[in-house]
Scaffold this active site. Structure first.
Site, mmCIF file in Angstrom:
data_model
loop_
_atom_site.group_PDB
_atom_site.id
_atom_site.type_symbol
_atom_site.label_atom_id
_atom_site.label_comp_id
_atom_site.label_asym_id
_atom_site.label_seq_id
_atom_site.Cartn_x
_atom_site.Cartn_y
_atom_site.Cartn_z
ATOM 1 N N TYR A 435 0.810 -1.233 0.000
ATOM 2 C CA TYR A 435 0.000 0.000 0.000
ATOM 3 C C TYR A 435 0.835 1.272 0.000
ATOM 4 C CZ TYR A 435 -0.301 -0.121 5.301
ATOM 5 O OH TYR A 435 -0.091 -0.140 6.636
ATOM 6 N N GLU A 436 0.145 2.356 -0.183
ATOM 7 C CA GLU A 436 0.782 3.686 -0.307
ATOM 8 C C GLU A 436 1.766 3.687 -1.476
ATOM 9 O OE1 GLU A 436 -0.449 6.182 1.474
ATOM 10 O OE2 GLU A 436 0.840 7.406 0.197
ATOM 11 N N GLY A 437 1.351 3.060 -2.585
ATOM 12 C CA GLY A 437 2.236 2.888 -3.736
ATOM 13 C C GLY A 437 3.023 1.611 -3.586
#
Lengths: 595, 595
Positions: A435-437
């Site tokens: 997550y978060e890229g």
């Protein structure tokens, strides 16, 4: 399962890598001194060790559930949050003018490590709240700020980030959620969002959703996306909380880990919201907060591995099995005496200390970029920060899986049994690489915006700094030579990546991008561990500078050596993959990858 | 989630690495020809793809449970086992004289890959049954063999291996379970065993437990351990099944994965048993079966990763997200077009094909060692087999975690959601690095008994064979040079390990033992992929030899190149760790690893 905050190492790392004296001299640190920082660290440690660490397994076993439309969390999680909020921890790094504590990120980062070690799933609630808080702080109107931010900083309300939709994951340009002006300056939001962390729950009185959506006349793609603030319960201009606002969790995801954290599919059905800032700038606004968020996720990956390491270390001391292969005695020994077990522990410990050094270096750059009185110093720090962020995020979270698996391996057969707790760390940490890229997205950012776009200048400045450190490092056991070799290999990889973009073959750099990110992460870790070795040497040379005890500094030097001998060699493979991957990946016949 | 057996690659690998023509010429293969082998592979593939693959997720979701003293499995698992047994698959490699099919291990290994890919937890039931069958076949009396083995080969009964106790894991010398002579030639067994795979269940009429225990007058340590056969229901001399025998599951473990497989804590309470072979030789008997079992676990680690790869590959074709960074178009593309995604897939595919080559090489050595008419050839094959076993077990299962995590990463956010199925592979495969001797135990075996004890002769013979292969390999893209470099590094590591034992510092070799094992695994994979490149080149040069289609051979050459460019470079790091770990691990102050 006990957790002991690594307070001494955090203290050392804050000074050595987080440049604490400089950070305390920044305008944003006014009124803060070393003593206060120490007191904050000690209190944060106490909270992590006592109130929070024990909730981790319960939260995993009894994950968040959706019951009759309400998200239900295990009571130990709710209790812990009440204590956390009452102690004022939510707004630790939130702006003081909106009732936060206003601490610099460098200090807050150290606290976040401890909380994430104690209970990752829990820590996401305040972390997301601060993300929404920062979005508002940077881009919201004064009215909205005053209406929402104090309650967020104090944890009375929580916050969420509503970005992802099924067709819009890494590619947020595909966001389809709709916003319609209601004529009174507010908007009606319609659509579904997925993967919303702590999207709904009953631990707070209200939830402030930050939602990406498109206005009716919006341009297609990125430029048509705006950011809206959609509260779960409408908040009147006078601050009073009004009606339920049709923003709710449709379902919770069944995940491999972080079970205590409700990951929601959120529905917005004509939910009323405020536009944040200008229309069409939603994605830009997200980008301004990205560094904070990605730094946070890097710390998460690191912190879970630290906890897993402590857990394995305790078991290695306690578990007696098999004789030593060298002692000649037939008596079984505790497994920490077996070389391979000790190697596994050392690989974890050395990598963890290097990761801690690098995330604190990034945090210090963030504080400097935000608050240094000299604009040039700000700009320089910002460039370093931008470069470090994909490393902290990608490198620490890739290592997160490697290290938690090493910790599990120390347990032998017991490691696979959930009751032991080792498995939870492996399961929990896995999300941080995603997550978060995803780390692939980090690697793409790293080769492009962070390396090629400045011709490799920032990378080379860090390599040059590394050479200066290496010049001061002892060459006993060839330490300085090994670091210099790593720096030379890093430089070759930088040149390669820059050349691919210059030659209009970015695919060639992208094929080896994750290897390049990992290579640079391990190299920076090497520079920082060398810096630690030198700092520890200074302390050892002067009894008055041994505030953490002589042993600490001796051990730090030993760990730096272990890093350089045992961990740093990974750059050899990554370097070769950077330079060798491209052709093999891009030439490979797609037909051979058919299903 | 579909599974497609990699039949063409198995066919190619059986000939190229499993030396199928030679195996079919062995006495044990009498009556078996290429055509029959092909038919077996096709039927096994069909079973794996249709009857078995779909049970994997159900078995994970609805794991085995202990209800009112009975182990309850999901009905789909029970049904699949009935079909599997009725089709005659249980005894595929069991001796024909005891109602098995008597196929060579080389062919059986290929089938086992398919079954483990389809459902690992399920496949453990026949695998353990064959383990017990082999123990009996090698060491049991004729009477016992005839009484038990036919029902095991046909899957009417299953078998278990009862070795581990809480204090006796890696160190079986600590076994405490007791056996008391009953005066009638049988024994009463008392004690508890843990981690017993498929220890109890209702899928068969009877369960044949192989139990390590100590006689009253037994010597302490290894030499006092004997092997007993303890049936769940007593079997009379005439074959009739009698009374319940007080061997039961006390509880089932809650595990990270392989939920469909009941992992039991077993209690034996005066359970009646037969001594197998001679008293005090129990552990020796286990060692004779170790190669089979460890080969099997290596295949397991490989097979789960193969399934995970297929799953990720399908998703990479289907999932559309983000534009290509090089095409100039803004249209989103399927993610297989993104270089980092393609790199991840290629890393999986190339590693998997190398692993397949190496396990089939080991299986062929096993068949040759068992059945070659020339004793010298047998002896030579046995030495190669003994050397390969810890590699197949350790290398394929360490890679198992790496590769399944890569597959999960291809899914992005969806990978962390259990419904996607990617998480199950990560969870399931993790046990393979642990059981049947942790990989640390494999590495210790590999440096000592397999390398140092013969002065590195077997290792060097394989390196020499590798050099002969490299001499025939194309040096386009530097392929031969890269393989030769890997071979040189492997030789240095062998010399280092041998020198440490000779110099009476085995700890120094042990500190880098896992790195040494991994280095050798990747190196052998390089030799075999080079062999595949050469064989594929021959086929491409002669249209009549392209039985798998021209594309297959072109793709095989491309995959061999990908292996050498992308996967093989990992030896650089491992080599450095072998040579550099020792001092840093052994010198490291134990006080710095305190809790």
């Amino acid at each position: 399962m006990a957790y002991q905050a690594p307070l001494n190492d955090l203290r050392f790392a804050l000074h050595t890598h987080g440049r604490l004296p400089e950070i305390l001299a920044l305008p944003k640190s006014a009124g803060l001194d070393d003593e206060t920082v120490n007191a904050v660290l000690e209190e944060a440690a106490k909270f992590a060790e006592t109130a929070l660490a024990d909730t981790n397994r319960a939260g995993d076993l009894n994950g968040a559930k959706l019951v009759d439309g309400k998200v239900v969390c295990d009571p130990v999680i709710a209790n812990a949050f009440n204590e956390f909020r009452d102690a004022g921890w939510v707004g630790l790094r939130a702006a003081a003018e909106f009732d936060g504590q206003g601490l610099p990120m460098t200090v807050a980062a150290a606290c976040e490590e401890m909380w994430c070690s104690a209970n990752l799933a829990f820590s996401l609630l305040p972390m997301l709240t601060l993300g929404a808080f920062e979005a508002l702080n940077h881009h919201g109107s004064d009215a909205l700020k005053h209406l929402f931010m104090p309650n967020m900083a104090t944890g009375v309300w929580s916050g969420t980030m509503n970005l992802t939709e099924p067709q819009a994951g890494s590619d947020l340009a595909q966001v389809a959620c709709k916003a319609k002006p209601l004529g009174d300056g507010t908007y009606a939001i319609d659509g579904q969002k997925i993967f919303i962390t702590w999207g709904d729950h009953e631990l707070v009185d209200n939830i402030v959703h930050m939602v990406l959506a498109r206005l009716p006349d919006a341009a297609p793609g990125v430029k048509g996306i705006s950011l809206f603030l959609v509260p779960k319960y409408w908040v009147e201009a006078d601050g009073s909380v009004g009606a339920y606002n049709n923003a709710y969790a449709v379902s919770l995801e069944h995940k491999m880990g972080i079970h205590a954290s409700p990951t929601c599919v959120m529905a917005f059905e004509g939910a009323r919201g405020h536009l944040i800032g200008e229309a069409g700038k939603g994605l830009n606004y997200m980008f301004t907060m990205m560094n904070h968020a990605r730094l946070g996720v890097g710390i998460e990956g690191h912190a879970v591995a630290e906890r897993a390491y402590q857990h394995a270390l305790a078991y290695a001391h306690e578990r007696v099995q098999s004789r030593s292969i060298s002692s000649g005695s037939h008596e079984p020994v505790s497994i920490i005496h077996h070389p391979d077990v000790r190697r596994m522990l050392l690989q974890q410990k050395a990598t963890l200390e290097a990761q801690r050094a690098v995330y604190l270096q990034a945090a210090a750059a963030l504080d400097t970029a935000e608050s240094h009185p000299n604009p040039d110093a700000q700009k320089q720090a910002q460039a370093v920060l931008d470069f470090l962020i994909p490393i902290v995020k990608g490198w620490s979270t890739e290592n997160g899986t490697t290290l938690t698996n090493l910790a599990m391996q120390v347990f032998g057969g017991m490691g696979f049994i959930e009751e032991t707790g080792a498995a939870q760390f492996v399961r929990d940490v896995r999300i941080t690489a995603i997550y978060e890229g995803t780390n692939g997205i980090q690697a793409l950012d790293f080769i492009g915006r962070k390396t090629a776009s400045n011709g490799g200048a920032v990378a080379k400045a860090l390599i040059a700094e590394g050479r200066a450190v290496a010049a001061k490092l002892s060459n006993e056991q060839g330490l300085a030579d090994k670091l210099n070799r790593a720096l030379n290999l890093a430089e070759e990889s930088v040149d390669y990546v820059v050349a691919q973009f210059a030659g209009n073959t970015p695919d060639f750099a992208a094929a080896g991008s994750l290897a390049y990110l990992m290579q640079f992460g391990f190299t920076l870790g090497g520079i920082e561990m060398a810096r630690a070795h030198i700092a520890a040497g200074k302390a050892l040379a002067n009894e008055s500078e041994q505030s953490l005890g002589e042993d600490f500094y001796r051990n730090k030097q030993a760990t730096a050596r272990a890093y350089i001998d045992l961990v740093l060699p990974q750059v050899l493979s990554y370097h070769e993959q950077v330079l060798g991957s491209a052709a093999t990946v891009m030439d490979y016949p797609l037909s051979a990858l058919s299903v």
